[in-house]
Structure formats: structure tokens, C-alpha cells
Design a protein around this motif. Structure first.
Motif, PDB file in Angstrom:
ATOM      1  N   ARG A  27       0.819  -1.208   0.000  1.00 34.59           N
ATOM      2  CA  ARG A  27       0.000   0.000   0.000  1.00 34.59           C
ATOM      3  C   ARG A  27       0.855   1.260   0.000  1.00 34.59           C
ATOM      4  N   ALA A  28       0.283   2.355  -0.485  1.00 33.29           N
ATOM      5  CA  ALA A  28       0.995   3.618  -0.581  1.00 33.29           C
ATOM      6  C   ALA A  28       1.590   4.011   0.763  1.00 33.29           C
ATOM      7  N   PHE A  29       2.906   3.948   0.858  1.00 35.04           N
ATOM      8  CA  PHE A  29       3.596   4.266   2.101  1.00 35.04           C
ATOM      9  C   PHE A  29       3.459   5.730   2.455  1.00 35.04           C
ATOM     10  N   SER A  30       3.510   6.584   1.450  1.00 35.79           N
ATOM     11  CA  SER A  30       3.555   8.018   1.714  1.00 35.79           C
ATOM     12  C   SER A  30       2.299   8.540   2.403  1.00 35.79           C
ATOM     13  N   SER A  31       1.186   7.825   2.288  1.00 36.10           N
ATOM     14  CA  SER A  31      -0.060   8.291   2.909  1.00 36.10           C
ATOM     15  C   SER A  31      -0.307   7.642   4.271  1.00 36.10           C
ATOM     16  N   SER A  32       0.566   6.758   4.671  1.00 27.62           N
ATOM     17  CA  SER A  32       0.384   6.046   5.936  1.00 27.62           C
ATOM     18  C   SER A  32       1.106   6.758   7.079  1.00 27.62           C
ATOM     19  N   ALA A  33       0.515   6.677   8.249  1.00 23.11           N
ATOM     20  CA  ALA A  33       1.232   7.057   9.460  1.00 23.11           C
ATOM     21  C   ALA A  33       2.120   5.885   9.862  1.00 23.11           C
ATOM     22  N   MET A  34       3.274   6.195  10.393  1.00 23.29           N
ATOM     23  CA  MET A  34       4.213   5.148  10.807  1.00 23.29           C
ATOM     24  C   MET A  34       4.519   5.303  12.284  1.00 23.29           C
ATOM     25  N   GLN A  39       8.534  -3.627  23.036  1.00 16.19           N
ATOM     26  CA  GLN A  39       7.959  -4.489  24.059  1.00 16.19           C
ATOM     27  C   GLN A  39       9.078  -5.231  24.754  1.00 16.19           C
ATOM     28  N   ALA A  40       9.199  -4.987  26.041  1.00 14.54           N
ATOM     29  CA  ALA A  40      10.181  -5.690  26.863  1.00 14.54           C
ATOM     30  C   ALA A  40       9.500  -6.892  27.504  1.00 14.54           C
ATOM     31  N   PRO A  41      10.261  -7.909  27.896  1.00 13.37           N
ATOM     32  CA  PRO A  41       9.668  -9.104  28.523  1.00 13.37           C
ATOM     33  C   PRO A  41       8.810  -8.739  29.725  1.00 13.37           C
ATOM     34  N   GLY A  42       7.585  -9.252  29.736  1.00 15.20           N
ATOM     35  CA  GLY A  42       6.687  -9.016  30.856  1.00 15.20           C
ATOM     36  C   GLY A  42       6.016  -7.665  30.873  1.00 15.20           C
ATOM     37  N   LYS A  43       6.256  -6.861  29.826  1.00 15.33           N
ATOM     38  CA  LYS A  43       5.669  -5.525  29.776  1.00 15.33           C
ATOM     39  C   LYS A  43       4.769  -5.377  28.555  1.00 15.33           C
ATOM     40  N   GLU A  44       3.898  -4.396  28.601  1.00 12.77           N
ATOM     41  CA  GLU A  44       3.023  -4.120  27.472  1.00 12.77           C
ATOM     42  C   GLU A  44       3.795  -3.414  26.359  1.00 12.77           C
ATOM     43  N   ARG A  45       3.275  -3.557  25.153  1.00 14.25           N
ATOM     44  CA  ARG A  45       3.863  -2.857  24.022  1.00 14.25           C
ATOM     45  C   ARG A  45       3.593  -1.360  24.184  1.00 14.25           C
ATOM     46  N   GLU A  46       4.615  -0.548  23.970  1.00 11.54           N
ATOM     47  CA  GLU A  46       4.477   0.888  24.145  1.00 11.54           C
ATOM     48  C   GLU A  46       5.025   1.640  22.940  1.00 11.54           C
ATOM     49  N   VAL A  47       4.434   2.789  22.702  1.00 14.03           N
ATOM     50  CA  VAL A  47       4.896   3.608  21.592  1.00 14.03           C
ATOM     51  C   VAL A  47       6.198   4.303  21.986  1.00 14.03           C
ATOM     52  N   VAL A  48       7.129   4.381  21.032  1.00 14.62           N
ATOM     53  CA  VAL A  48       8.339   5.169  21.270  1.00 14.62           C
ATOM     54  C   VAL A  48       8.396   6.368  20.333  1.00 14.62           C
ATOM     55  N   ALA A  49       7.694   6.304  19.199  1.00 12.77           N
ATOM     56  CA  ALA A  49       7.653   7.436  18.285  1.00 12.77           C
ATOM     57  C   ALA A  49       6.622   7.177  17.200  1.00 12.77           C
ATOM     58  N   ALA A  50       6.059   8.260  16.678  1.00 11.07           N
ATOM     59  CA  ALA A  50       5.120   8.135  15.557  1.00 11.07           C
ATOM     60  C   ALA A  50       5.312   9.338  14.640  1.00 11.07           C
ATOM     61  N   ILE A  51       5.007   9.111  13.350  1.00 10.90           N
ATOM     62  CA  ILE A  51       5.153  10.194  12.370  1.00 10.90           C
ATOM     63  C   ILE A  51       4.032  10.096  11.355  1.00 10.90           C
ATOM     64  N   ALA A 102      -1.562   8.151  14.801  1.00 13.50           N
ATOM     65  CA  ALA A 102      -2.014   7.574  16.060  1.00 13.50           C
ATOM     66  C   ALA A 102      -0.808   7.250  16.932  1.00 13.50           C
ATOM     67  N   VAL A 103      -1.073   7.104  18.238  1.00 11.93           N
ATOM     68  CA  VAL A 103       0.034   6.833  19.156  1.00 11.93           C
ATOM     69  C   VAL A 103      -0.218   5.619  20.033  1.00 11.93           C
ATOM     70  N   THR A 104      -1.277   4.877  19.778  1.00 15.53           N
ATOM     71  CA  THR A 104      -1.532   3.656  20.532  1.00 15.53           C
ATOM     72  C   THR A 104      -1.504   2.449  19.602  1.00 15.53           C
ATOM     73  N   PRO A 105      -1.039   1.307  20.089  1.00 13.87           N
ATOM     74  CA  PRO A 105      -0.875   0.132  19.217  1.00 13.87           C
ATOM     75  C   PRO A 105      -2.166  -0.319  18.553  1.00 13.87           C
ATOM     76  N   ASP A 106      -3.303  -0.158  19.203  1.00 17.71           N
ATOM     77  CA  ASP A 106      -4.559  -0.663  18.649  1.00 17.71           C
ATOM     78  C   ASP A 106      -4.980   0.075  17.393  1.00 17.71           C
ATOM     79  N   ARG A 107      -4.399   1.214  17.128  1.00 15.12           N
ATOM     80  CA  ARG A 107      -4.746   1.990  15.927  1.00 15.12           C
ATOM     81  C   ARG A 107      -3.896   1.589  14.720  1.00 15.12           C
ATOM     82  N   TYR A 108      -2.952   0.722  14.924  1.00 15.35           N
ATOM     83  CA  TYR A 108      -2.059   0.332  13.839  1.00 15.35           C
ATOM     84  C   TYR A 108      -2.466  -1.026  13.285  1.00 15.35           C
ATOM     85  N   THR A 109      -2.547  -1.096  11.974  1.00 19.60           N
ATOM     86  CA  THR A 109      -3.052  -2.289  11.300  1.00 19.60           C
ATOM     87  C   THR A 109      -1.942  -3.242  10.884  1.00 19.60           C
TER      88      THR A 109
END
Length: 121
Positions: A27-34, A39-51, A102-109
């Protein structure tokens, strides 16, 4: 469909810098948010950056100034530059794509397979 492949992880020492790369196809990369997540062992996945497609960026307060996200739409590639790494940065780092900014994992497909970053002396 979007396929994402991360690279650049590895074992580094405290204080080192590292740049992760995410190459996208499909899919067109240029129109997607990235986004970059970790995710560290035993921890939830967390955002470190978005663009967004327009270069709007987001960093959690704890990482602002130390991590930098960028993208090159001509190369279908996103980057994560990490500076002053410490043991707390040890995790699997994932690249992800979303329809809109978006800045939360559930918004990323679409997700890459992840690349391990280990910070240890």
C-alpha cells in the motif's frame, strides 16, 4: 496490504546510539502514518515514536530528545534514531503502519516482525 521489515537491531553498550530501519512495501507508504513501538519481557507494548504522512511527530515525554523518528517516502522507509541507550531500552522494537496518525498500538493495522535491541555492558 502493507509489508514491513525492520532491521538494525543488535547488542550495544550503554551510551551507544543505534538506528533502526523499516522498509515498507504494498500500500501507498507516503499516505500512511508510521510508528515505532517496543515491548520488553513481561511488559506491554508501548509507543516510542510516531510520524504522520506530513511529518508530524510524537514522542512520549520520557523519550523526547533521545529518540528521533523520520521517514523517506521516496524510499518507502522509516527510521528510528536512538541515542544514549541504556539497559531500560532493551526490548523488541516493532515498526507499524496506520491509516491515520495515532500513538496507541490498537490503531495500527500493519506490523513488522520486530528487531531485538539489547543494551548491555
Amino acid at each position: 496490504q502493507v509489508q514491513l521489515v525492520e532491521s538494525g537491531g543488535g547488542l550495544v553498550q550503554p551510551g551507544d546510539s543505534l538506528t533502526l530501519t523499516c522498509v515498507a512495501s504494498g500500500r501507498a507508504f507516503s499516505s500512511s502514518a508510521m510508528g515505532w513501538f517496543r515491548q520488553a519481557p513481561g511488559k506491554e507494548r508501548e509507543v516510542v515514536a510516531a510520524i504522520s504522512w506530513s511529518q508530524r511527530t510524537y514522542y512520549p515525554t520520557s523519550l523526547k530528545g533521545r529518540f528521533a523518528i523520520s521517514r523517506d517516502n521516496a524510499k518507502n522507509t522509516a527510521y528510528l534514531k536512538m541515542n544514549s541507550l541504556g539497559p531500560e531500552d532493551t526490548a523488541v522494537y516493532y515498526c507499524a503502519a496506520a491509516e491515520s496518525f495515532a500513538v496507541t498500538p490498537d490503531r495500527y493495522t500493519y506490523w513488522g516482525q520486530g528487531t531485538q535491541v539489547t543494551v548491555s555492558s
